[in-house]
Design a protein around this motif. Structure first.
Motif, mmCIF file in Angstrom:
data_model
loop_
_atom_site.group_PDB
_atom_site.id
_atom_site.type_symbol
_atom_site.label_atom_id
_atom_site.label_comp_id
_atom_site.label_asym_id
_atom_site.label_seq_id
_atom_site.Cartn_x
_atom_site.Cartn_y
_atom_site.Cartn_z
ATOM 1 N N LYS A 128 20.753 2.299 -11.976
ATOM 2 C CA LYS A 128 20.107 2.265 -13.295
ATOM 3 C C LYS A 128 18.902 3.207 -13.331
ATOM 4 O O LYS A 128 18.788 4.050 -14.225
ATOM 5 C CB LYS A 128 19.686 0.840 -13.612
ATOM 6 C CG LYS A 128 18.862 0.680 -14.864
ATOM 7 C CD LYS A 128 18.451 -0.774 -15.039
ATOM 8 C CE LYS A 128 17.076 -0.863 -15.634
ATOM 9 N NZ LYS A 128 16.586 -2.235 -15.703
ATOM 10 N N TYR A 129 18.009 3.065 -12.364
ATOM 11 C CA TYR A 129 16.801 3.898 -12.359
ATOM 12 C C TYR A 129 17.118 5.362 -12.036
ATOM 13 O O TYR A 129 16.475 6.270 -12.563
ATOM 14 C CB TYR A 129 15.751 3.343 -11.386
ATOM 15 C CG TYR A 129 15.077 2.123 -11.948
ATOM 16 C CD1 TYR A 129 14.107 2.240 -12.935
ATOM 17 C CD2 TYR A 129 15.419 0.853 -11.513
ATOM 18 C CE1 TYR A 129 13.489 1.121 -13.478
ATOM 19 C CE2 TYR A 129 14.815 -0.276 -12.041
ATOM 20 C CZ TYR A 129 13.852 -0.129 -13.024
ATOM 21 O OH TYR A 129 13.248 -1.235 -13.561
ATOM 22 N N HIS A 130 18.123 5.581 -11.213
ATOM 23 C CA HIS A 130 18.540 6.952 -10.921
ATOM 24 C C HIS A 130 19.093 7.606 -12.191
ATOM 25 O O HIS A 130 18.831 8.786 -12.461
ATOM 26 C CB HIS A 130 19.575 6.971 -9.797
ATOM 27 C CG HIS A 130 19.963 8.333 -9.373
ATOM 28 N ND1 HIS A 130 21.159 8.904 -9.746
ATOM 29 C CD2 HIS A 130 19.320 9.260 -8.629
ATOM 30 C CE1 HIS A 130 21.231 10.117 -9.241
ATOM 31 N NE2 HIS A 130 20.124 10.360 -8.569
ATOM 32 N N GLY A 131 19.844 6.844 -12.971
ATOM 33 C CA GLY A 131 20.362 7.368 -14.243
ATOM 34 C C GLY A 131 19.238 7.743 -15.202
ATOM 35 O O GLY A 131 19.281 8.791 -15.866
ATOM 36 N N ILE A 132 18.211 6.907 -15.266
ATOM 37 C CA ILE A 132 17.051 7.208 -16.105
ATOM 38 C C ILE A 132 16.362 8.469 -15.594
ATOM 39 O O ILE A 132 15.962 9.343 -16.374
ATOM 40 C CB ILE A 132 16.071 6.011 -16.140
ATOM 41 C CG1 ILE A 132 16.730 4.804 -16.811
ATOM 42 C CG2 ILE A 132 14.787 6.386 -16.875
ATOM 43 C CD1 ILE A 132 15.964 3.500 -16.644
#
Length: 161
Positions: A128-132
């Motif tokens: 999730k945070y990598h996608g952001i």
């Protein structure tokens, strides 16, 4: 004297950001085992995100012309995107990755179903945070690229005077 500094800084920011985002990271991901890839990126990302953060500011400060509002907005968004990655997302992703690696490195005898569930949860959070982070990186790349139009237009105007 400002034009060479402006040109070199813009070239460095654009080239480094584009190369790391679309060539070296993709290639490293394909050829390195996951842990080694993560270690490599953990050493490169601080430099990459600082380049995206500080570079557009230097570009703006060294412009040998008045930068139009559009150009200032593009540089500001590029810089802010880099700072978001550097100050927020990089530490979060690094922490999640370290927690996951620590659990993965446990000896088989110490692993449980709960460990597997924690690894899965950390992997999901990291994703999730990598996608952001990828989103903010893309914004930085697109805005610094967009500035090239402003830059080239201003150079053309200056050359025609």
């Amino acid at each position: 004297m400002l034009l060479p500094i402006h040109l070199l800084t813009y070239s460095y920011v654009f080239g480094a950001t584009s190369f790391h985002s679309f060539i070296s990271s993709v290639r490293a991901f394909k050829v390195l085992p996951r842990k080694e890839f993560g270690l490599l990126q953990s050493k490169l990302f601080p430099i990459h995100f600082l380049t995206q953060s500080v570079g557009p500011i230097v570009v703006g400060l060294t412009a040998p012309y008045s930068i139009p509002t559009t150009g200032l907005a593009l540089l500001a968004v590029s810089s802010i995107s880099g700072f978001v990655n550097y100050l927020w997302l990089l530490p979060v992703c690094s922490r999640l990755k370290a927690e996951r690696f620590a659990l993965e490195d446990l000896p088989e005898a110490e692993r449980s179903e709960e460990t597997a569930q924690k690894i899965a949860a950390l992997t999901k959070q990291f994703g999730k945070y990598h996608g952001i982070s990828l989103f903010f990186n893309l914004i930085s790349v697109l805005t610094i690229t967009g500035y090239s139009y402003v830059f080239s237009t201003q150079l053309l105007v200056k050359a025609l005077k």
